[in-house]
Design an enzyme around this catalytic site. Structure first.
Site: not given
Ligand code: CP3
Length: 346
Positions: A28, A32, A41, A77, A153
């Site tokens: 990540r 944010r 965003r 994602d 999920y």
């Molecule tokens: O920089 C990076 O790591 C690359 C991008 C990336 C995202 N999601 C962007 C994202 C990666 C590798 C993921 C993987 C992901 N997505 C996982 C596995 C990694 C982990 O954190 O365990 C999981 C479980 C998800 C599912 C997911 N996507 C959730 C639970 C959420 C909401 C929680 C949150 O952090 O907001 C997302 C949304 C998400 N994926 C965001 C980002 C940057 C936030 C979205 C936003 O900008 O509001």
């Protein structure tokens, strides 16, 4: 010739080769906590950002360069592949992801489609564009969710605390469970191959929520599918195999495969690496440490580096993703500290 450097420390560490500094990137790292990301965003909903390959490439490259990471991870994602499989996905503000049509039985599973490569072209385009604009010495990581985490999920309809519906299906209808894991595994294998063909130089499999399982359940219900997914990548590029809450599962995860095993902060990196044996490791600082003062960050990071003790095959990372309230300067401080470690430790 691809615009890349096979000798990048990250790729060398994935193969257990010696490096002149410990490579670091953060899960990540594009998110944010970073002003540049928040600005993009404000103008673009999350799914659109993932689907717009120019913007996804920009966000990926900006984040890696801003913090000086040794690798970039494609901005996307894990849940997007569920859409071509037939799921209705929404990222609701504040609530995390929602799947509006959870699968709860064999009939629902039989209606799912296998995701074909064509449905994920936007990700492959983003990989190509990112590879073209990243500095040649910065490797690009592709990724997918692991079959278990994605199945959870699909069955729960979103995140979960106790995984009640997931385990009900796993225990109550193992035939349906394995059918779901198989259709996911076939879809994910094609998806990873597409990312590799487009230029991903390593892939990480995120089994973020697998830590809710007992070792026996991991072995019986998950391991064969994760193994088959990892085997399908076929040694083309290094595979990083990551999960959280996996203290009791790590030996099975290593058996399932991967060149690099991700460790979270609940384990001692040095002792765990000794136990796992001949495999490379990634981790394992608690993301919350980046919310503490610099002295504490330094002390914690150096403890991890001392546990790794210069052994070839360590990639520094957090035990899970960067948290939104993290000061970006603390991330930069950590990256610089890890890069300077060898020089200081003489
Ligand atoms: O920089 C990076 O790591 C690359 C991008 C990336 C995202 N999601 C962007 C994202 C990666 C590798 C993921 C993987 C992901 N997505 C996982 C596995 C990694 C982990 O954190 O365990 C999981 C479980 C998800 C599912 C997911 N996507 C959730 C639970 C959420 C909401 C929680 C949150 O952090 O907001 C997302 C949304 C998400 N994926 C965001 C980002 C940057 C936030 C979205 C936003 O900008 O509001």
């Amino acid at each position: 010739m691809p615009n890349t450097d096979e000798n990048a420390p990250f790729l060398r560490a994935c193969r257990g080769l010696p490096v002149d500094h410990t490579p670091i990137w953060l899960m990540r790292q594009a998110g944010r906590y970073m002003q540049e990301y928040r600005e993009v965003r404000e103008r673009t909903p999350f799914i659109e950002l993932c689907k717009n390959s120019d913007l996804a490439a920009e966000v990926t490259v900006t984040a890696a360069e801003r913090i000086g990471a040794d690798a970039a991870i494609i901005f996307s994602d894990i849940l997007l592949i569920l859409v071509p499989m037939g799921m209705s996905l929404e990222y609701a503000k504040g609530d995390g992801p929602i799947l509006h049509n959870p699968v709860r039985d064999a009939a629902g599973i039989h209606q799912l489609k296998e995701a074909e490569k064509e449905s994920m072209t936007f990700v492959f385009d983003a990989v190509r564009k990112t590879r073209a604009s990243l500095r040649p010495e910065t490797p690009l990581i592709g990724f997918c969710g692991a079959p278990f985490t994605l199945a959870s999920y699909m069955i729960e309809g979103g995140g979960s605390r106790n995984y009640i519906e997931t385990k009900k299906m796993m225990y109550g209808d193992p035939g349906a469970w394995h059918a779901l894991m198989e259709v996911l595994t076939r879809s994910l294998a094609k998806y990873l191959k597409g990312q590799i063909e487009a230029g991903a130089q390593a892939v990480q499999i995120f089994d973020s929520w697998v830590g809710c399982l007992s070792p026996a359940d991991y072995r019986d219900f998950v391991l064969p599918h994760s193994r088959s997914l990892i085997e399908s990548v076929g040694g083309d590029v290094p595979v990083l195999h990551f999960g959280t809450g996996t203290t009791t599962l790590l030996d099975f995860m290593r058996d399932a495969g991967g060149d690099v095993i991700g460790l979270d902060w609940r384990v001692n990196l040095g002792e765990t690496w000794d136990r796992l044996g001949k495999v490379n490791v990634q981790g394992n600082m608690d993301p919350c440490v980046l919310l503490a003062d610099r002295g504490f960050i330094k002390k914690t990071a150096e403890e991890i580096l001392r546990q790794a003790n210069g052994r070839p095959g360590h990639i520094f990372n957090l035990g899970h993703g960067v948290l939104p309230p993290t000061p970006v300067d603390n991330v930069k401080f950590l990256v610089d500290l890890v890069h300077e470690w060898r020089a200081n430790s003489g």
